[in-house]
Design an enzyme around this catalytic site. Structure first.
Site, mmCIF file in Angstrom:
data_model
loop_
_atom_site.group_PDB
_atom_site.id
_atom_site.type_symbol
_atom_site.label_atom_id
_atom_site.label_comp_id
_atom_site.label_asym_id
_atom_site.label_seq_id
_atom_site.Cartn_x
_atom_site.Cartn_y
_atom_site.Cartn_z
ATOM 1 N N GLU A 63 41.554 36.815 48.358
ATOM 2 C CA GLU A 63 40.882 36.586 49.639
ATOM 3 C C GLU A 63 40.576 35.107 49.879
ATOM 4 O O GLU A 63 39.461 34.719 50.209
ATOM 5 C CB GLU A 63 39.596 37.417 49.711
ATOM 6 C CG GLU A 63 39.867 38.904 49.610
ATOM 7 C CD GLU A 63 38.607 39.753 49.596
ATOM 8 O OE1 GLU A 63 38.664 40.915 50.034
ATOM 9 O OE2 GLU A 63 37.553 39.250 49.137
ATOM 10 N N ASP B 206 31.314 33.975 41.417
ATOM 11 C CA ASP B 206 31.808 34.346 42.738
ATOM 12 C C ASP B 206 31.084 33.484 43.759
ATOM 13 O O ASP B 206 30.322 32.584 43.402
ATOM 14 C CB ASP B 206 31.600 35.839 43.012
ATOM 15 C CG ASP B 206 32.657 36.388 43.970
ATOM 16 O OD1 ASP B 206 32.635 36.014 45.153
ATOM 17 O OD2 ASP B 206 33.493 37.191 43.545
ATOM 18 N N HIS C 266 36.332 32.195 47.143
ATOM 19 C CA HIS C 266 35.099 32.820 46.650
ATOM 20 C C HIS C 266 34.277 31.849 45.806
ATOM 21 O O HIS C 266 33.758 32.217 44.744
ATOM 22 C CB HIS C 266 35.427 34.067 45.822
ATOM 23 C CG HIS C 266 35.760 35.281 46.636
ATOM 24 N ND1 HIS C 266 34.839 35.915 47.440
ATOM 25 C CD2 HIS C 266 36.917 35.965 46.783
ATOM 26 C CE1 HIS C 266 35.426 36.948 48.044
ATOM 27 N NE2 HIS C 266 36.683 36.997 47.662
#
Length: 747
Positions: A312, A180, A257
């Site tokens: 995202e 991440d 990310h």
């Protein structure tokens, strides 16, 4: 051996509930003379070794194995007539125990059931089994949990202990979130900087890991945090999981990310955006980089799936990038969503060429989904419904109720968590197949999965607390057929499960037994009524009304408590004579009857009303979460109220709560609080004037402001709290500051 004892042991609840179970008269006792009968295969030895270890550890009985069928035996056998590869049949008769499965995976699940029938030792003193017949198989093929090791790193032994808990609950998928934005955790030989630098971050005072993230080297002079798994570590964990019939699904995050990776290899960022955390979709090198990584990852994980994240994505970086704009022009892509679809589809083709199936979070639906992609729906059920109805496989993983990083109890004493409130029975009620999925598409719902993100979770001990007992509820939601589920039976079984957790030295939450409250006002008697309860509606709640800590000898709650004077409640649930869960500590006022009115100099924000004009005096206390509906919020301006009690009250104490959570909100403590009292509403006596120091801690805070003074007649209370107006420069946000306030108490 056959027991001559006519006493039938207490029926011990199995979790998840088998789909057919029948108890019969008679018992069988396992002794040193009992033999485990298995074939000579490697899998058989794996399962029988675990069973031998269980009896040795729990009953000090050392069982031998044999390949010949015998009486007084625990027989593990393969049979084609078991209809599901994960199904099993378990029978206990006078001759012993037989566990039959179509595969050893099914037999393994039968062994888990057998272990529960013989645990905990607090109930089962000797290994005695009722005659029983169980025919069982799971309702869903995907029964999983995700562990995020990027935000906080978990050593491989801790990961194994998480896998043990999954195996105990017949879960079969472990989603390992290895990559991440703030930590790369897997060795990649072609790109050594990913673990030399990307696995470590600078620790910055008063900042959460994701704030101003900066990858660094382990041996830098600054304080660093991190860790990673070598390929040998990965193989060891994958093999450990495989012995427990758990598939390990790696996640290699893309295209967003990815700060950790791109701080190591900034050439794959959009031009001038080296810290954006988004791979440049216009750079063919980005795809080559990721394909090379996947080429090394694939041999480590036998599972048929590989997760790419896909959530995202900061698409604004693409819109400002010349390379990405050229890609959109060349590929005739109309917007950033279609560019994301291009990115995911291109990677899916490569992943498919490696004989893997791509999984992504539901954002991969945006712009068009790759033909073979599987969707993991986290933003509610909607993405999963859309994907399933379009013919794609789906794993339901909605934040409500399956984000296990969320609170599971309402108490202000709960350990740090993220987001909302997912309690035990909310998880139990989860159904992965919404009605909106067409009947002929429901087979595309593979099952469900909990997610444990670790922004707030630094240790195995805390992770276990967030998993348990919610994983028990999820296991039954995914394994047991809906018509066999029974909430009341589950509540009884979970009590036994608590003892199993204690025996295994697992840290579990007692939140479902923490006391909760409700207050009502009786106009005819001018009395208040306090009701106490807990989520499961069981065990003794003991309490005091003078603020003293209750003991097992304190008064037991058996009926609603009526009071006409303020009370200082301290309540605690006791289980087997010991406290469990968190206490309930509140001061409940009586001065706020129907005549009481609250006048505001500056109106509260309608989105954060706390419940309206009486929110400050309704005996409903907000918890340390910004989304708690009991907080009343004022933006930029000061909080100022005058409370008209409507009558004279002899008063010596006034308290009020303020909230701050810098890590997730724009809510900050006021800089000054002034409390005044008056009998006529014109002349006020200041009983508190307190300047509050600035606290930069990112964690949520409830600050209790208390004014104690000599008892006197009071008809009006004035409370002023100074809002700092603008957020300070060091805050992670810009703009207006908020003041959140709740529940004035007087006595």
């Amino acid at each position: 051996m056959l027991s001559c004892n006519n006493k039938t042991p207490e029926k011990i609840g199995v979790i998840p509930q088998p789909n057919f179970i029948e108890y019969k008269k008679g018992t069988f006792i396992i002794t040193e003379k009992t033999v485990i009968v298995v074939d000579a295969s490697y899998e058989a030895k794996q399962v029988s070794d675990m069973l031998q270890s269980f009896f040795d550890k729990n009953f000090n009985i050392k069982l031998t194995t044999s390949t010949k069928i015998k009486d007084n035996a625990i027989q593990l056998k393969i049979a084609e007539d078991v209809y599901s590869k994960e199904g099993y049949q378990l029978k206990v008769t006078k001759n012993g125990v037989s566990i039959t499965g179509k595969t050893y995976q099914g037999i393994f699940y039968g062994v888990q059931t057998l272990k529960q029938l013989l645990s905990p030792k607090a109930i089962v003193k000797t290994p005695t089994l009722n005659f029983i017949s169980i025919n069982d198989a799971p309702e869903f093929g995907w029964r999983g949990m995700m562990l995020d090791v990027s935000r906080h790193f978990f050593p491989k032994d801790s990961v194994k202990k998480v896998i043990d808990i999954l195996a105990m609950h017949k879960m079969n998928k472990f989603h390992w979130h290895l990559v991440d934005g703030i930590g790369w955790r897997i060795q990649i030989d072609k790109y050594p900087e990913l673990t030399k630098k990307g696995a470590w971050r600078k620790v910055k005072e008063n900042k959460k890991p994701w704030e101003d993230f900066e990858a660094t080297y382990k041996d830098t002079k600054a304080e660093v945090y991190g860790g990673f798994y070598t390929k040998a570590d990965i193989k060891e964990v994958v093999e450990y999981a495989a012995k427990r019939y758990i598939d390990v699904i790696p996640e290699i995050e893309m295209p967003g990310h990815s700060e950790a990776a791109l701080q190591c290899y900034p050439e794959f960022s959009c031009d001038g955006e080296g810290t954006s955390g988004v791979y440049c979709a216009g750079n063919d090198g980005s795809f080559e980089f990721l394909q090379n990584i996947i080429t090394e990852v694939v041999p480590l994980f036998p599972s048929e799936y590989l997760h790419i994240g896909g959530d995202e994505v900061g698409k604004q970086y693409w819109l400002n990038c010349k390379k990405c704009q050229k890609r959109m022009h060349d590929e005739n892509l109309g917007n950033a969503e279609e560019l994301q679809s291009y990115f995911v589809k291109r990677m899916e083709k490569f992943i498919h060429s490696k004989n893997k199936k791509l999984i992504g979070w539901d954002e991969i639906l945006e712009g068009g989904l790759p033909e073979r992609a599987t969707v993991m729906s986290w933003r509610g059920f909607e993405g999963g419904i859309e994907a399933a109805n379009a013919g794609h496989d789906v794993i339901m993983s909605p934040g409500s109720p399956l984000y296990f990083d969320h609170n599971q109890g309402k108490s202000e004493f709960e350990p740090p968590s993220w987001g909302g409130y997912n309690n035990l029975l909310k998880v139990y009620s989860f159904n992965p197949v919404p009605n909106a999925v067409a009947a002929n598409k429901r087979h595309h719902i593979l099952g469900g999965q909990a997610n444990l993100w670790t922004e707030q979770i630094k240790t195995l001990n805390h992770a276990q607390y967030m998993m348990l007992p919610r994983l028990s509820a999820l296991s039954e939601a995914l394994w047991t057929k809906p018509n066999q589920k029974n909430k009341d039976v589950f509540i009884k079984k979970i009590d036994v499960q608590f003892d199993r957790f204690k025996e295994l030295n697992y840290n579990f939450a007692g939140s479902s037994l923490s006391p909760d409250y409700q207050v009502t006002y009786n106009r005819s008697t001018n009395e208040f009524t306090l009701e106490l309860k807990n989520e499961l509606g069981k065990n003794d709640i003991r309490y005091t009304l003078n603020g003293n800590k209750p003991t097992i000898n304190s008064k037991a709650y058996t009926a609603p408590i009526n009071y006409a004077k303020p009370i200082n409640l301290y309540a605690q649930t006791f289980r087997n004579g010991e406290p469990i869960g968190f206490p309930l500590k509140k001061i409940f006022s009586t001065g706020f009857g129907d005549k009481c009115k609250v006048a505001y100099s500056n109106p509260y924000n309608k989105s954060y009303s706390g419940g309206g004009d009486r929110a400050l005096i309704n005996n409903k206390f907000a918890n340390p979460r910004g989304d708690d509906p009991n907080w009343q919020g004022v933006q930029k301006k000061d909080f100022e109220v005058i409370i008209d009690l409507g009558e004279v009250n002899a008063t010596s104490y006034i308290g009020i709560n303020f909230f701050q959570h810098i890590g997730a909100t724009s809510v900050m403590l006021p800089t000054q609080v002034v409390v005044g009292i008056s009998e006529d509403g014109k002349t006020y006596q200041t009983v508190l004037d307190e300047t509050l120091e600035t606290i930069k801690d990112r964690d949520p805070i409830i600050k209790r402001i208390e004014a104690e003074f000599e008892k006197q007649d009071v008809s009006f209370i004035k409370i002023s709290a100074k809002n700092r107006g603008q957020l300070p420069e060091w805050h992670i946000r810009n703009g207006d500051a908020w003041v959140f306030v709740d529940e004035v108490t007087v006595k």
